[in-house]
Scaffold this motif. Structure first.
Motif, mmCIF file in Angstrom:
data_model
loop_
_atom_site.group_PDB
_atom_site.id
_atom_site.type_symbol
_atom_site.label_atom_id
_atom_site.label_comp_id
_atom_site.label_asym_id
_atom_site.label_seq_id
_atom_site.Cartn_x
_atom_site.Cartn_y
_atom_site.Cartn_z
ATOM 1 N N GLY A 154 0.847 -1.160 0.145
ATOM 2 C CA GLY A 154 0.056 0.088 -0.059
ATOM 3 C C GLY A 154 1.000 1.265 -0.010
ATOM 4 N N PHE A 155 1.048 1.885 -1.221
ATOM 5 C CA PHE A 155 1.940 2.936 -1.334
ATOM 6 C C PHE A 155 1.342 4.102 -1.575
ATOM 7 C CE2 PHE A 155 6.134 4.631 -3.132
ATOM 8 C CZ PHE A 155 7.080 4.173 -2.195
ATOM 9 N N GLY A 156 0.472 4.561 -0.455
ATOM 10 C CA GLY A 156 -0.343 5.861 -0.630
ATOM 11 C C GLY A 156 0.634 6.847 0.334
ATOM 12 N N LEU A 205 2.201 -2.731 6.627
ATOM 13 C CA LEU A 205 0.988 -2.590 5.747
ATOM 14 C C LEU A 205 0.406 -1.209 5.649
ATOM 15 C CD1 LEU A 205 -0.823 -5.990 7.287
ATOM 16 C CD2 LEU A 205 0.857 -5.793 5.221
ATOM 17 N N HIS A 206 0.187 -0.629 4.605
ATOM 18 C CA HIS A 206 -0.472 0.596 4.553
ATOM 19 C C HIS A 206 -1.601 0.758 3.550
ATOM 20 C CE1 HIS A 206 2.564 1.892 7.407
ATOM 21 N NE2 HIS A 206 3.514 1.303 6.675
ATOM 22 N N CYS A 207 -2.486 -0.211 3.438
ATOM 23 C CA CYS A 207 -3.517 -0.390 2.328
ATOM 24 C C CYS A 207 -4.632 -0.327 3.301
ATOM 25 C CB CYS A 207 -3.351 -1.274 1.333
ATOM 26 S SG CYS A 207 -3.078 -2.755 1.911
ATOM 27 N N PRO A 208 -5.965 0.400 2.727
ATOM 28 C CA PRO A 208 -6.980 0.546 3.387
ATOM 29 C C PRO A 208 -7.481 -0.694 3.523
ATOM 30 C CG PRO A 208 -7.280 1.387 0.917
ATOM 31 C CD PRO A 208 -6.160 1.093 1.311
ATOM 32 N N LEU A 209 -8.678 -0.905 4.447
ATOM 33 C CA LEU A 209 -9.575 -2.096 4.497
ATOM 34 C C LEU A 209 -10.546 -2.071 3.524
ATOM 35 C CD1 LEU A 209 -10.398 -4.712 6.121
ATOM 36 C CD2 LEU A 209 -11.881 -3.138 7.615
ATOM 37 N N PRO A 211 -12.950 -5.231 0.386
ATOM 38 C CA PRO A 211 -12.945 -6.433 0.303
ATOM 39 C C PRO A 211 -11.798 -7.203 -0.137
ATOM 40 C CG PRO A 211 -14.913 -5.167 -0.670
ATOM 41 C CD PRO A 211 -13.735 -4.447 -0.206
ATOM 42 N N ALA A 212 -11.055 -6.222 -1.130
ATOM 43 C CA ALA A 212 -9.577 -7.171 -1.436
ATOM 44 C C ALA A 212 -8.675 -7.330 -0.481
ATOM 45 C CB ALA A 212 -9.180 -6.342 -2.612
ATOM 46 N N THR A 213 -8.606 -6.281 0.443
ATOM 47 C CA THR A 213 -7.498 -6.475 1.425
ATOM 48 C C THR A 213 -7.808 -7.043 2.688
ATOM 49 O OG1 THR A 213 -8.010 -4.222 2.504
ATOM 50 C CG2 THR A 213 -6.504 -4.296 0.612
ATOM 51 N N GLY A 215 -8.099 -9.770 5.158
ATOM 52 C CA GLY A 215 -7.478 -11.141 5.218
ATOM 53 C C GLY A 215 -6.367 -11.488 4.435
ATOM 54 N N MET A 216 -5.893 -10.370 3.611
ATOM 55 C CA MET A 216 -4.934 -10.423 2.625
ATOM 56 C C MET A 216 -3.705 -11.220 3.269
ATOM 57 S SD MET A 216 -3.420 -6.886 1.748
ATOM 58 C CE MET A 216 -2.660 -7.224 0.495
ATOM 59 N N ILE A 217 -3.303 -10.896 4.446
ATOM 60 C CA ILE A 217 -2.016 -11.752 5.013
ATOM 61 C C ILE A 217 -2.613 -12.899 5.728
ATOM 62 C CG2 ILE A 217 -0.255 -11.605 6.616
ATOM 63 C CD1 ILE A 217 -0.048 -9.616 4.149
HETATM 64 P P1 NAD Z 1 -3.943 6.282 1.071
HETATM 65 O O1 NAD Z 1 -5.211 6.056 0.263
HETATM 66 O O2 NAD Z 1 -3.027 7.399 0.665
HETATM 67 O O3 NAD Z 1 -3.036 5.002 0.483
HETATM 68 C C1 NAD Z 1 -3.430 3.732 0.298
HETATM 69 C C2 NAD Z 1 -2.912 2.832 -0.721
HETATM 70 O O4 NAD Z 1 -3.329 1.499 -0.421
HETATM 71 C C3 NAD Z 1 -3.106 3.504 -2.147
HETATM 72 O O5 NAD Z 1 -2.033 3.555 -2.895
HETATM 73 C C4 NAD Z 1 -4.067 2.285 -2.748
HETATM 74 O O6 NAD Z 1 -3.787 2.138 -4.029
HETATM 75 C C5 NAD Z 1 -3.297 1.118 -1.843
HETATM 76 N N1 NAD Z 1 -4.343 -0.136 -2.143
HETATM 77 C C6 NAD Z 1 -5.567 -0.132 -1.891
HETATM 78 N N2 NAD Z 1 -5.849 -1.241 -2.317
HETATM 79 C C7 NAD Z 1 -4.724 -2.127 -2.143
HETATM 80 C C8 NAD Z 1 -4.591 -3.643 -2.412
HETATM 81 N N3 NAD Z 1 -5.464 -4.603 -2.395
HETATM 82 N N4 NAD Z 1 -3.207 -4.008 -2.422
HETATM 83 C C9 NAD Z 1 -2.036 -3.271 -2.174
HETATM 84 N N5 NAD Z 1 -2.345 -1.559 -2.089
HETATM 85 C C10 NAD Z 1 -3.636 -1.321 -2.222
HETATM 86 O O7 NAD Z 1 -4.168 5.962 2.558
HETATM 87 P P2 NAD Z 1 -3.260 6.202 3.734
HETATM 88 O O8 NAD Z 1 -3.435 7.684 4.091
HETATM 89 O O9 NAD Z 1 -1.719 5.958 3.204
HETATM 90 O O10 NAD Z 1 -3.671 5.407 4.932
HETATM 91 C C11 NAD Z 1 -3.595 4.004 4.773
HETATM 92 C C12 NAD Z 1 -4.491 3.227 5.901
HETATM 93 O O11 NAD Z 1 -3.758 3.554 7.054
HETATM 94 C C13 NAD Z 1 -5.768 3.890 6.002
HETATM 95 O O12 NAD Z 1 -6.527 3.334 5.002
HETATM 96 C C14 NAD Z 1 -6.054 3.455 7.477
HETATM 97 O O13 NAD Z 1 -6.721 2.235 7.300
HETATM 98 C C15 NAD Z 1 -4.714 3.372 8.025
HETATM 99 N N6 NAD Z 1 -4.428 4.541 9.116
HETATM 100 C C16 NAD Z 1 -4.458 4.045 10.502
HETATM 101 C C17 NAD Z 1 -4.020 4.964 11.427
HETATM 102 C C18 NAD Z 1 -3.874 4.390 12.822
HETATM 103 O O14 NAD Z 1 -3.935 5.121 13.896
HETATM 104 N N7 NAD Z 1 -3.437 3.152 12.924
HETATM 105 C C19 NAD Z 1 -4.114 6.149 11.047
HETATM 106 C C20 NAD Z 1 -4.671 6.648 9.704
HETATM 107 C C21 NAD Z 1 -4.728 5.771 8.809
#
Ligand code: NAD
Length: 317
Positions: A154-156, A205-209, A211-213, A215-217
């Motif tokens: 998840g490279f956002g 791990l940095h992708c959102p939850l 349906p595709a993600t 249980g991915m791990i």
């Molecule tokens: P973002 O939308 O900028 O980046 C998410 C990236 O995940 C995107 O590039 C997207 O293309 C990629 N992605 C989506 N589905 C995917 C898949 N099936 N396989 C691989 N990559 C996939 O989001 P962000 O701001 O970087 O935040 C990421 C996540 O971090 C959030 O969705 C949230 O769940 C989590 N978060 C957690 C906390 C915390 O306190 N622990 C706080 C903020 C965010």
């Protein structure tokens, strides 16, 4: 306007101020609200501010005055967006307020595995250093990150911030993402998921939850990881099959896990990860640095102000 905050405690446990929001209407602030009290407490709300309480179809149907739902979070899965849209209720979120704080937490967990600062400090406090025959000792293998491979799934926004920190530590940074990303990503190597799992020393791990993600791990993917590798999750607990991860940790299939999120929060006492070997868990606090909460509060207020001015921002529906 009647502004009702249903669960304000985690954003502002007392070290911030609601004053700017209070200037915008008649504010009633509840620290927490149980599901059965939502409708009673929100019945006069025109503006509702929430963090994790659920506003579903049934709640929306019972709140005829409601015009706006302001989330104190980035995720908005707690609101039935369709039901809100059907009633022309504006729903807003707060994007990106915690990016650097979450990236920092991914490294707090990573560095914990490298040097075990807290455990060594506790050992010193308990007198072990004073009784040591040598000038130093260590209770865990000590790890240098330079030269190790960091795999980011998840490279956002957060994933790319983590990549920069990894590069500053001298790590080789690989990532996997389903979308084609511009600019920043060009300086890091995109790999497929299997390669990332097989070659990384630290996987984060940095992708959102979605349906595709969900249980991915799972067991199969954990079995691809190096036995010396660490798994870090600051994203969403549901991305991981927790029983499979507990088994992988307890049988030494992977070296450790650093988790800020679990599938159910707070976790059930029998969650297998609570007692798994080399599993370090923090209580969903990556977002909650004071700097991030100040930014969050500011945007919550700006969102309400923009809505009252008739030009909503950060609208998700
Ligand atoms: P973002 O939308 O900028 O980046 C998410 C990236 O995940 C995107 O590039 C997207 O293309 C990629 N992605 C989506 N589905 C995917 C898949 N099936 N396989 C691989 N990559 C996939 O989001 P962000 O701001 O970087 O935040 C990421 C996540 O971090 C959030 O969705 C949230 O769940 C989590 N978060 C957690 C906390 C915390 O306190 N622990 C706080 C903020 C965010």
């Amino acid at each position: 306007m009647n502004i009702i905050i249903l669960d304000g405690y985690t954003l502002n446990p007392g070290d911030l101020s609601w004053a700017e929001l209070e200037k915008l209407g008649n504010c009633v602030i509840h620290e927490r609200t149980a599901a059965e009290d939502i409708v009673t407490r929100a019945k006069d709300a025109e503006i509702l501010i929430i963090n994790k309480v659920s506003i579903g179809k049934s709640e929306i149907a019972q709140l005829p005055k409601l015009k706006y739902i302001g989330l104190c979070s980035t995720g908005y899965n707690v609101v039935d967006i369709q039901a809100a849209e059907d009633r022309n209720i504006v729903v807003t979120n707060v994007p990106a307020y915690s990016t650097l704080s979450v990236a920092q937490m991914a490294f707090a967990h990573t560095l914990n595995f490298c040097q075990h600062v807290s455990e060594h400090s506790l050992s010193v406090n308990s007198g072990e250093w004073s009784q040591s025959p040598d000038f130093c000792y260590w209770k865990f293998p000590l790890i240098e990150l330079q030269g190790l491979t960091l795999g980011i799934i998840g490279f956002g926004r957060i994933g790319q911030s983590v990549a920069k920190i990894g590069r500053a530590f001298g790590m080789k940074v690989n990532y996997y993402d389903i979308t084609v990303l511009p600019d920043e990503s060009a300086t890091f190597l995109k790999v497929n998921l299997e390669t990332l799992l097989r070659t990384s020393d630290v996987i984060t791990l940095h992708c959102p939850l979605t349906p595709a993600t969900e249980g991915m791990i799972n067991r199969d993917r954990l079995s691809l990881m190096k036995s010396s590798a660490f798994l870090i999750n600051t994203s969403r607990g549901q991305l991981i099959d927790e029983a499979a991860l507990a088994e992988a940790l307890n049988t030494g299939k992977i070296a450790g896990a650093g988790l800020d999120v679990l599938s159910t929060e707070p976790p059930a006492p029998h969650n297998p990860l609570l007692s798994a070997r080399n599993c370090y868990i923090t209580p969903h606090i990556a977002w909650a640095t004071k700097a991030a909460r100040i930014r969050l509060m500011k945007t919550v207020v700006q969102n309400v102000r923009a809505f009252l001015d008739g030009k909503p921002v950060n609208q998700v529906n």
